[in-house]
Design an enzyme around this catalytic site. Structure first.
Site, PDB file in Angstrom:
ATOM      1  N   PHE A  12     -98.013 199.860 150.017  1.00  0.00           N
ATOM      2  CA  PHE A  12     -99.106 200.462 149.242  1.00  0.00           C
ATOM      3  C   PHE A  12    -100.476 200.016 149.776  1.00  0.00           C
ATOM      4  O   PHE A  12    -101.250 200.841 150.285  1.00  0.00           O
ATOM      5  CB  PHE A  12     -98.896 200.114 147.759  1.00  0.00           C
ATOM      6  N   TYR A 144     -91.780 184.426 144.195  1.00  0.00           N
ATOM      7  CA  TYR A 144     -93.031 185.066 144.632  1.00  0.00           C
ATOM      8  C   TYR A 144     -94.213 184.111 144.426  1.00  0.00           C
ATOM      9  O   TYR A 144     -94.950 183.811 145.369  1.00  0.00           O
ATOM     10  CB  TYR A 144     -93.215 186.348 143.837  1.00  0.00           C
ATOM     11  N   LYS A 148     -96.028 182.313 147.455  1.00  0.00           N
ATOM     12  CA  LYS A 148     -97.432 182.594 147.793  1.00  0.00           C
ATOM     13  C   LYS A 148     -98.286 181.323 147.722  1.00  0.00           C
ATOM     14  O   LYS A 148     -99.256 181.182 148.470  1.00  0.00           O
ATOM     15  CB  LYS A 148     -97.990 183.657 146.849  1.00  0.00           C
TER      16      LYS A 148
HETATM   17  P1  NAD Z   1     -95.718 196.753 148.892  1.00  0.00           P
HETATM   18  O1  NAD Z   1     -94.377 196.281 148.478  1.00  0.00           O
HETATM   19  O2  NAD Z   1     -96.081 198.171 148.694  1.00  0.00           O
HETATM   20  O3  NAD Z   1     -95.990 196.405 150.435  1.00  0.00           O
HETATM   21  C1  NAD Z   1     -95.435 195.287 151.077  1.00  0.00           C
HETATM   22  C2  NAD Z   1     -94.999 195.724 152.467  1.00  0.00           C
HETATM   23  O4  NAD Z   1     -94.450 194.596 153.163  1.00  0.00           O
HETATM   24  C3  NAD Z   1     -93.890 196.796 152.416  1.00  0.00           C
HETATM   25  O5  NAD Z   1     -94.203 197.849 153.283  1.00  0.00           O
HETATM   26  C4  NAD Z   1     -92.641 196.047 152.867  1.00  0.00           C
HETATM   27  O6  NAD Z   1     -91.700 196.886 153.484  1.00  0.00           O
HETATM   28  C5  NAD Z   1     -93.237 195.011 153.814  1.00  0.00           C
HETATM   29  N1  NAD Z   1     -92.387 193.820 153.968  1.00  0.00           N
HETATM   30  C6  NAD Z   1     -91.830 193.062 152.990  1.00  0.00           C
HETATM   31  N2  NAD Z   1     -91.119 192.067 153.529  1.00  0.00           N
HETATM   32  C7  NAD Z   1     -91.257 192.184 154.880  1.00  0.00           C
HETATM   33  C8  NAD Z   1     -90.755 191.435 155.983  1.00  0.00           C
HETATM   34  N3  NAD Z   1     -89.963 190.370 155.813  1.00  0.00           N
HETATM   35  N4  NAD Z   1     -91.086 191.841 157.224  1.00  0.00           N
HETATM   36  C9  NAD Z   1     -91.872 192.928 157.429  1.00  0.00           C
HETATM   37  N5  NAD Z   1     -92.375 193.667 156.433  1.00  0.00           N
HETATM   38  C10 NAD Z   1     -92.063 193.293 155.159  1.00  0.00           C
HETATM   39  O7  NAD Z   1     -96.777 195.794 148.160  1.00  0.00           O
HETATM   40  P2  NAD Z   1     -98.357 195.899 148.103  1.00  0.00           P
HETATM   41  O8  NAD Z   1     -98.746 196.116 146.718  1.00  0.00           O
HETATM   42  O9  NAD Z   1     -98.862 196.792 149.157  1.00  0.00           O
HETATM   43  O10 NAD Z   1     -98.754 194.396 148.463  1.00  0.00           O
HETATM   44  C11 NAD Z   1     -99.195 194.041 149.765  1.00  0.00           C
HETATM   45  C12 NAD Z   1     -99.586 192.572 149.771  1.00  0.00           C
HETATM   46  O11 NAD Z   1    -100.638 192.351 148.833  1.00  0.00           O
HETATM   47  C13 NAD Z   1     -98.442 191.648 149.374  1.00  0.00           C
HETATM   48  O12 NAD Z   1     -98.491 190.492 150.189  1.00  0.00           O
HETATM   49  C14 NAD Z   1     -98.755 191.289 147.941  1.00  0.00           C
HETATM   50  O13 NAD Z   1     -98.272 190.020 147.610  1.00  0.00           O
HETATM   51  C15 NAD Z   1    -100.275 191.325 147.933  1.00  0.00           C
HETATM   52  N6  NAD Z   1    -100.774 191.619 146.581  1.00  0.00           N
HETATM   53  C16 NAD Z   1    -100.703 192.886 146.065  1.00  0.00           C
HETATM   54  C17 NAD Z   1    -101.145 193.128 144.764  1.00  0.00           C
HETATM   55  C18 NAD Z   1    -101.108 194.491 144.146  1.00  0.00           C
HETATM   56  O14 NAD Z   1    -101.464 194.634 142.961  1.00  0.00           O
HETATM   57  N7  NAD Z   1    -100.731 195.528 144.857  1.00  0.00           N
HETATM   58  C19 NAD Z   1    -101.643 192.068 144.000  1.00  0.00           C
HETATM   59  C20 NAD Z   1    -101.675 190.798 144.552  1.00  0.00           C
HETATM   60  C21 NAD Z   1    -101.260 190.576 145.849  1.00  0.00           C
END
Ligand code: NAD
Ligand code: UDP
Length: 310
Positions: A12, A144, A148
């Site tokens: 995302f 998680y 983190k």
């Molecule tokens: P998401 O799940 O949509 O995206 C995460 C991506 O990482 C996915 O495309 C997944 O396939 C890939 N991935 C996971 N494990 C992997 C691995 N071992 N090797 C390669 N690729 C891998 O989540 P998001 O919402 O886009 O979040 C992205 C980042 O932002 C994350 O690190 C998340 O912790 C952080 N984050 C997001 C939010 C939010 O509200 N969206 C809030 C706080 C932190």
């Protein structure tokens, strides 16, 4: 033209970041293992000769020559990160070690997509970067949250010990187009339920609060952070401080979608934080950043996205 590595680029947040960085004239190398990401999110970007994609699991070391690294790879939705908790913590910890080793080897800056979850179920409100958090280390969210937190420790140790340039962004709940339908997070769940006139699933009594940041605002914040000089390491909170209860959010989404959905109260998951709100004074001061998208405006854009894919 800079070559930029985005881990988790098919997810995302990652897909929006790749799109914006391309628009700004960079060459992007996106790596992802698709565990929660979707090729559809990057389908249009694949037409661009300056967008490269490589399927790779970041728990395995990687060597590539790039100018900057945005490290986002990690499942972010509670249902997904708890589904394979051991893999989640491996991704958060081993994945960060691999990416930090890369940053150290090529001597380039690396930005960590950290999270408000490092504050756990906070006892300080709103949350400042100086707050150390309140996390249950053995609970179901710990893979998680603690993953983190450990990643943040690694970032600061590589910075102190190996002089790696780091940027640690603590991201609060973010929403918008490209969220997966079955992602399980509250906004995607409520919108898909409302659009189908199905009951809205509220966990607990809905009095818990969150603050929701529209994706475009977050992306601007991440890019501004990367541009800052070496000494700006963070951690810096990035989020929208407008606080809303989950019950109010459900009512708002029902109204905006003109849905006939009813509310179905379900059990509150263990260790679900009761309230959350970022203090963003540091981001305002040091990045000159603050979100500008009103919740209703962002929700309408997100609803339109889901209407088109359901
Ligand atoms: P998401 O799940 O949509 O995206 C995460 C991506 O990482 C996915 O495309 C997944 O396939 C890939 N991935 C996971 N494990 C992997 C691995 N071992 N090797 C390669 N690729 C891998 O989540 P998001 O919402 O886009 O979040 C992205 C980042 O932002 C994350 O690190 C998340 O912790 C952080 N984050 C997001 C939010 C939010 O509200 N969206 C809030 C706080 C932190
Ligand atoms: N939530 C809910 N119904 C849902 C999904 C989530 O009531 O269908 C609640 C969840 O219990 C939490 C809040 O909404 O209190 C935000 O959940 P989300 O998973 O989006 O993010 P996080 O808990 O990680 O902040």
């Amino acid at each position: 033209m800079k070559k930029i590595l985005v881990t988790g680029g098919a997810g995302f947040v990652g897909s929006h970041l790749c799109e914006k960085l391309l628009e700004l004239g960079n060459h992007i190398l996106c790596i992802d293992n698709y565990i929660t990401g979707n090729k559809k999110n990057i389908e249009t970007l694949l037409q661009n000769p300056h967008f490269e994609y490589k399927k790779h699991d970041i728990t395995v070391p990687l060597f590539v020559e790039v100018d900057e690294i945005y490290h986002l790879a990690c499942p972010a939705s509670p249902i997904h990160y708890q589904n394979d908790a051991v893999q989640t913590i491996k991704t958060a910890v081993l994945g960060s070690i691999n990416m930090l080793d890369l940053a150290k080897k090529i001597q380039k800056p690396i930005l960590q997509a950290s999270t408000s979850e490092v504050y756990g179920d906070p006892q300080e409100h709103p949350q400042n970067e100086s707050y150390w958090g309140h996390v249950n280390p053995i609970g179901t969210r710990a893979c998680y949250d603690e993953g983190k937190r450990c990643a943040e420790t690694l970032f600061f140790d590589y910075h102190r010990q190996h002089k790696v340039t780091i940027k640690v962004a603590r991201i609060f709940n973010t929403y918008g187009p490209n969220m997966a339908i079955h992602d399980g997070r509250v906004i995607s769940n409520f919108i898909t339920q409302a659009l189908q006139n199905k009951p809205i699933t509220i966990y607990g009594d809905g009095s818990q609060t969150r603050c929701f940041c529209f994706i475009n605002d977050l992306i601007t914040g991440l890019i501004s952070f990367m541009k800052k000089p070496k000494k700006t390491t963070g951690p810096i909170n990035l989020g929208n401080p407008h606080e809303i209860s989950i019950l109010e959010l459900a009512k708002k989404i029902i109204k905006l979608t003109q849905s006939s959905s009813t509310i179905n109260y379900k059990v509150l998951p263990d260790n679900d934080p009761k309230k959350r709100m970022p203090n963003i004074e540091l981001a305002k001061k040091s990045l000159k950043w603050e979100p500008s998208t009103h919740l209703d405006e962002g929700l309408i854009k997100t609803i339109t996205y889901f209407q088109n894919i359901i």
